[in-house]
Design an enzyme around this catalytic site. Structure first.
Site, short mmCIF file in Angstrom:
data_model
loop_
_atom_site.label_atom_id
_atom_site.label_comp_id
_atom_site.label_asym_id
_atom_site.label_seq_id
_atom_site.Cartn_x
_atom_site.Cartn_y
_atom_site.Cartn_z
N SER A 255 5.66 -36.03 8.32
CA SER A 255 7.10 -35.90 8.13
C SER A 255 7.40 -34.74 7.20
O SER A 255 6.52 -34.20 6.54
CB SER A 255 7.70 -37.20 7.57
OG SER A 255 7.58 -37.20 6.16
N LYS A 256 8.68 -34.41 7.12
CA LYS A 256 9.14 -33.29 6.31
C LYS A 256 8.87 -33.51 4.83
O LYS A 256 8.84 -32.57 4.05
CB LYS A 256 10.67 -33.17 6.47
CG LYS A 256 11.10 -32.16 7.48
CD LYS A 256 12.61 -32.25 7.63
CE LYS A 256 13.30 -30.91 7.48
NZ LYS A 256 13.06 -29.96 8.53
N ARG A 257 8.70 -34.80 4.47
CA ARG A 257 8.51 -35.19 3.08
C ARG A 257 7.45 -34.35 2.38
O ARG A 257 7.60 -33.96 1.23
CB ARG A 257 8.18 -36.69 3.12
CG ARG A 257 7.50 -37.31 1.96
CD ARG A 257 7.17 -38.74 2.35
NE ARG A 257 6.22 -38.75 3.48
CZ ARG A 257 6.14 -39.70 4.39
NH1 ARG A 257 6.95 -40.71 4.35
NH2 ARG A 257 5.25 -39.64 5.35
N GLY A 259 6.28 -31.28 3.36
CA GLY A 259 6.23 -29.86 3.72
C GLY A 259 6.82 -29.61 5.09
O GLY A 259 7.34 -30.51 5.74
#
Ligand code: GLU
Length: 490
Positions: A255-257, A259
């Site tokens: 996930s974007k969490r 990077g």
């Protein structure tokens, strides 16, 4: 028996956002397999869910595929014999499929409101079950539909799920059998007249002659429904290959969490497409023999379904960074220049906002050899794009390098200034030679001179080699900044 039919594979993104690395992996594997086998790779845009569509996402997905070098033979943007390739332009096809299913008793109308369905779901949940839509003994007819419409009820069409188990023979994941009781009468046509994903996906794979479906493992659970629909519609069942999940280093869903996950974000961060593609190719596949680095042509040569594993793939950002560092170091001058120009056009940071003159670009690239991404150039060379009188010196750098040991750094600056002032040929080589002879005469190491100079002219302790730093900055600005630093000394 050898199957001589050419493979027809597809990437079928929903335009709900930018292309992420998972989608890029699916596209890449399909592309590689088509190239490897002389097959056809199709790009189809699955845009029937208006609520989830993001305007322009289709174009951006195509832009990102092109940047990665993943080309398609038929589909959105390029056309082909099975178009149109946007599902919203193929609605007649889905409606006629629904008509056929209704006519043969393989589908039926239903009219529940969302509230009624919710209540049914809650009752099922109370008995610890998930809702299985209760198929009516008699299917509603056209007059029932009219009455439902008049009463303002939603009219949907549901598929009559088969009474037998359905088996998926997946070429990566193996055999998966779903019992008849687990197949529900799912919706194929929504109240707004749009097909559901299942119906449109199956009808199009049939119409476009897709004979191998390769996609993410998250779709494996849907595949029995698709096979059941194919059988009801008299369509051949394609081969299936579901790709293992891509997880982060902690074993969680990527996930974007932690990077970037979108291809365009990697482009903006200064990655080379060839490095990203090479890295993505290894997410679930490997050519064997411990081999990792490959050109696109080599990947085509080596790719095979047999070497796709079932084990979850790990998205190792450090490894990607290492791939990129190597690819930047290996790129020849013209490739590097073109990629740098591309990056300057898409990235947004103080350096790109300032506008890097074309004449300065080759020197910038040379001075930053060893960089991990083009983003490093922005970090290491931002000092070039600040006016001399706006440059502020980082107080920590000043304390560590200039004022420590009774202003040793400042004293060094004072001493080296005349040596630089007397230098007329301002090239990295000439500066390097001058600084070396200055150091030799005083019996000090280059670092003792380089760091004070670096802090004075960049305000920080990080920049390219000192001779490159000063050469890039130019003579006047270098001398000006040294004098300013000395004048500001308290
Ligand atoms: N449109 C689906 C998606 O969102 C495609 C699934 C498939 O490849 O069948 O990815």
């Amino acid at each position: 028996m050898t199957d001589t039919t050419a493979l027809r594979v597809r990437f079928a993104p929903s335009p709900t956002g930018d292309l992420h690395v998972g989608g890029a992996r699916t596209a890449l594997f399909n592309y590689l397999l088509a190239r490897r086998t002389g097959g056809i790779f199709i790009l189809r845009i699955e845009d029937t869910d208006a609520a989830r569509n993001v305007p322009g996402a289709d174009e951006r997905i195509m832009r990102d595929l092109r940047w990665l070098g993943i080309a398609w033979d038929e589909g959105a943007g390029v056309g082909g014999p099975h178009g149109p390739y946007y599902q919203t332009q193929r609605l007649d096809l889905y409606r006629s499929a629904v008509e056929r299913l209704l006519a043969s008793g393989k589908a039926y109308y239903a009219f529940e409101t969302p509230e009624e369905l919710e209540a049914m779901r809650a009752r099922a949940a109370a008995c610890r079950a998930s809702l299985r839509y209760p198929r009516p003994a008699r299917f509603p007819d056209e007059s029932d539909v009219r009455r439902a419409r008049q009463a303002g009820r939603p009219v949907v069409v549901r598929f009559t799920a088969p009474d037998e188990p359905v088996t998926v023979r997946d070429e990566v994941m193996g055999e998966v059998t779903v019992a008849a009781e687990e197949l529900d009468d799912f919706i194929i046509l929504k109240a707004d007249g749009m097909p559901t994903y299942h119906l449109a996906n199956v009808v199009d794979d049939g119409a476009m002659g897709v004979n191998l479906v390769m996609r993410g493992q998250e779709f494996l659970g849907q595949t029995p429904r698709h096979i059941a629909l194919q059988q009801a519609l008299g369509l051949p069942t394609p081969r299936y290959a579901h790709l293992p999940l891509i997880l982060d280093m902690q074993g969680r869903k990527l996930s974007k969490r932690d990077g970037d996950v979108e291809v365009h974000a990697f482009r903006r961060a200064g990655y080379l497409p060839e490095a990203l593609v090479n890295f993505i190719a290894l997410l679930g596949w490997s050519p064997g023999g411990g081999r990792e680095k490959m050109t696109p042509a080599e990947m085509v040569e080596l790719f095979s379904l047999e070497r796709i594993g079932r084990t979850n793939a790990k998205f190792d950002r450090e490894k990607l960074l290492a791939f990129n560092t190597d690819a930047l170091a290996a790129a020849d001058e013209s490739r590097l220049a073109a990629a740098f120009d591309d990056w300057l056009g898409v990235a947004d940071n103080p350096l790109t906002r300032a506008g890097v003159p074309a004449a300065l670009r080759p020197a910038l690239l040379r001075a930053n050899r060893g960089m991990r991404t083009f983003g490093d150039i922005a970090q290491r060379c931002g000092f070039l794009f600040i006016n001399d009188d706006e440059l502020t010196l980082d107080p920590d750098a000043v304390a560590a390098v200039l004022t420590r040991d009774d202003n040793a750094g400042f004293r060094m600056l004072q001493e080296v200034l005349p040596a630089l002032e007397s230098l007329t040929e301002w090239t990295a080589e000439a500066i390097d030679a001058q600084l070396k002879s200055f150091c030799a005469a005083r019996g000090v190491g280059l670092g003792k001179v380089a760091q004070p100079l670096r802090v004075a002219v960049t305000g920080t302790t990080v920049s390219p080699a000192i001779s490159d730093t000063l050469a890039l900055l130019d003579r006047e600005r270098t001398l000006n900044r040294i004098r300013r630093a000395l004048a500001a000394r308290v």
